[in-house]
Design an enzyme around this catalytic site. Structure first.
Site, PDB file in Angstrom:
ATOM      1  CG  ASP A   1      -1.772   1.209   1.345  1.00 19.34           C
ATOM      2  OD1 ASP A   1      -2.362   1.594   0.323  1.00 19.34           O
ATOM      3  OD2 ASP A   1      -1.842   1.795   2.437  1.00 19.34           O
TER       4      ASP A   1
ATOM      5  CG  ASP B   1      -1.829   2.189   6.839  1.00 12.67           C
ATOM      6  OD1 ASP B   1      -2.030   2.061   5.610  1.00 12.67           O
ATOM      7  OD2 ASP B   1      -1.974   3.267   7.447  1.00 12.67           O
TER       8      ASP B   1
ATOM      9  CG  ASP C   1      -4.326  -1.283   3.005  1.00 15.77           C
ATOM     10  OD1 ASP C   1      -4.435  -1.223   1.769  1.00 15.77           O
ATOM     11  OD2 ASP C   1      -3.817  -0.380   3.693  1.00 15.77           O
TER      12      ASP C   1
END
Length: 475
Positions: free
Chosen positions: A165, A367, A371
């Site tokens: 990410d 995080d 996600d």
């Protein structure tokens, strides 16, 4: 706690945990406000449309649950072998006792049988994997990476692709001042002090970034006293100081303080603009004074992480909910060949599933709430500890600090752990192949067998102990 439609007011909402968009998004009457986002500017009146299982947050949780249910649970290597070994050992010991009792020497049958059982006691085999995993787990925990599922290390050793990410993972996930250009007579420090003073009481991410930048630069805003400060949602801030009006915010808002014509200054300031950054203008009744560029900031350890992953042969993918243009700019900056932006939580999970269908073993790192499904879908996953609890719930390990370079260290340590496990298992099998026939033929007695078994187990533990030192010194 609910999804709804804005019926009154205008503000900027931080939706980063849900969508991955790093910048607050302007929302006004008629727009949706989602459960789990933060209102950063002005009060809103919202008509509730969905609650409970009907919210967007609940949909993401449902995707997480499906991914967890479908995720394979890998058994440890020793668990797959030890059962067969013990059964085979018992059969061999029984056959040895029968042969000695019936055809060789009945008086030694019991002692020889005991020697076979003792010399081949599966201590070394049983310790081969647990000792290595315990040592590696302790080494990682010392570096702030906590394993939450037993298969994490075994799977981590075979990773071929890493899906990362952006917001909050490779970047800090908060605004920082990345550029400043003065356009008027006031020096840069004074312009920054004015902007920080106007935002001193703000909870908006941009305001906090300007105040933080002033503090980091040693700029004193205590002597800048604003008479009145008025917030204009979605536009900026207007204030008065010593009878002069100042504005801070969007270009048109600042230029409109007295129909100031700042076109030439605006063109001059294009140099501070980069994809994904937000420009904040400062001006007074005479014209534009300065422009500040604020954007997400890369973590200091991100280049180390990407370089180490590449060195270990892992392909890196940047998959983010942030805008496609922003993601491509960051991918170019990081030197990543595989990048995709504006991806929903379901899209992230599908991206990983596509890699898995091609035979990839995927490590996912993230995080945010958005996600969580991809962390659950990947064969192994790591959540950043400062992120959303929902992301940690779907992850196999949690990084308790922001030094993401330790993720590459974990990958290297997992591969070394796999080598140590194989060495331990190889030694255990070699020892048993040699020792069992000697015990069965009566060459090795029970007391010798006890010593041999103890030494074999100590060698396995000592080999695993090397992982603690490797974890402490780096791999």
């Amino acid at each position: 706690p609910a999804d709804g439609t804005i019926v009154s007011g205008a503000s900027e909402l931080d939706e980063s945990m849900l969508t991955g968009e790093s910048r607050p998004v302007h929302r006004t009457v008629g727009d949706m406000a989602l459960a789990g986002c933060y209102n950063t500017a002005s009060p809103l009146e919202i008509a509730v449309d969905h609650v409970g299982a009907g919210t967007r947050l609940a949909e993401i949780v449902a995707v997480l649950d499906r991914a967890l249910a479908e995720k394979p649970r890998l058994a440890a290597l020793a668990d797959r072998v030890a059962g067969w070994f013990v059964a085979t050992l018992l059969v061999l010991a029984a056959l040895t006792g029968v042969v000695w009792a019936l055809w060789i020497d009945p008086s030694r049958a019991l002692l020889v049988t005991v020697a076979v059982l003792v010399v081949s006691c599966p201590c070394a085999l049983s310790l081969a994997t647990p000792a290595a995993l315990a040592a590696a787990g302790a080494a990682l925990s010392r570096r702030g990476l906590l394993l939450t599922r037993s298969h994490a290390l075994e799977t981590l050793a075979g990773v071929t692709d890493v899906v990362l990410d952006k917001t909050g993972t490779l970047t800090e996930g908060c605004f920082a001042l990345t550029g400043q250009q003065t356009l008027g007579p006031k020096p840069a420090a004074q312009c920054l002090a004015l902007a920080a003073a106007m935002e001193a009481g703000s909870e908006h991410p941009i305001g906090r970034a300007l105040v933080s930048a002033a503090g980091s630069a040693g700029v004193d805003i205590g002597g800048v006293s604003m008479a009145t400060v008025r917030n204009v949602p979605g536009q900026g801030v207007e204030a008065q100081m010593q009878g002069k009006r100042f504005r801070l915010g969007r270009t048109a808002f600042v230029a409109g303080i007295r129909n100031v014509n700042g076109e030439e200054q605006i063109k001059e300031a294009d140099t501070v603009s980069v994809p994904g950054s937000t420009q904040v203008w400062l001006g007074d009744e005479a014209g534009m004074l300065a422009v500040f560029a604020l954007s997400d900031k890369a973590r200091e350890s991100t280049p180390q992480l990407l370089e180490a992953l590449s060195r270990h042969g892992a392909r890196c993918h940047l998959v983010s909910g942030d805008s496609a243009e922003t993601v491509q700019w960051w991918a170019s900056r990081f030197g990543m060949d595989h990048a995709i932006g504006a991806v929903s939580p379901e899209g992230k999970r599908d991206y990983v599933a596509k890699l898995q269908r091609k035979g990839a073993v995927v490590l996912a790192v993230g995080d945010g709430i958005n996600d969580a499904p991809v962390l659950a879908q990947a064969q192994v996953s790591i959540a950043i500890g400062s992120g959303a609890p929902l992301a940690q719930a779907g992850a196999d390990a949690v990084l308790t600090h922001g030094n993401v370079a330790d993720i590459a260290h974990a990958l290297a340590l997992a591969r070394q752990t796999r080598r140590v496990v194989r060495q331990n298992l190889g030694w255990a099998f070699f020892y048993n192949v040699v020792a069992i026939p000697l015990a069965a033929t009566g060459v090795v007695t029970a007391w010798m067998a006890g010593i041999g078994m103890s030494v074999s187990s100590l060698l396995v533990v000592a080999n695993a102990w090397r992982l603690l030192r490797a974890g402490r010194n780096g791999v």
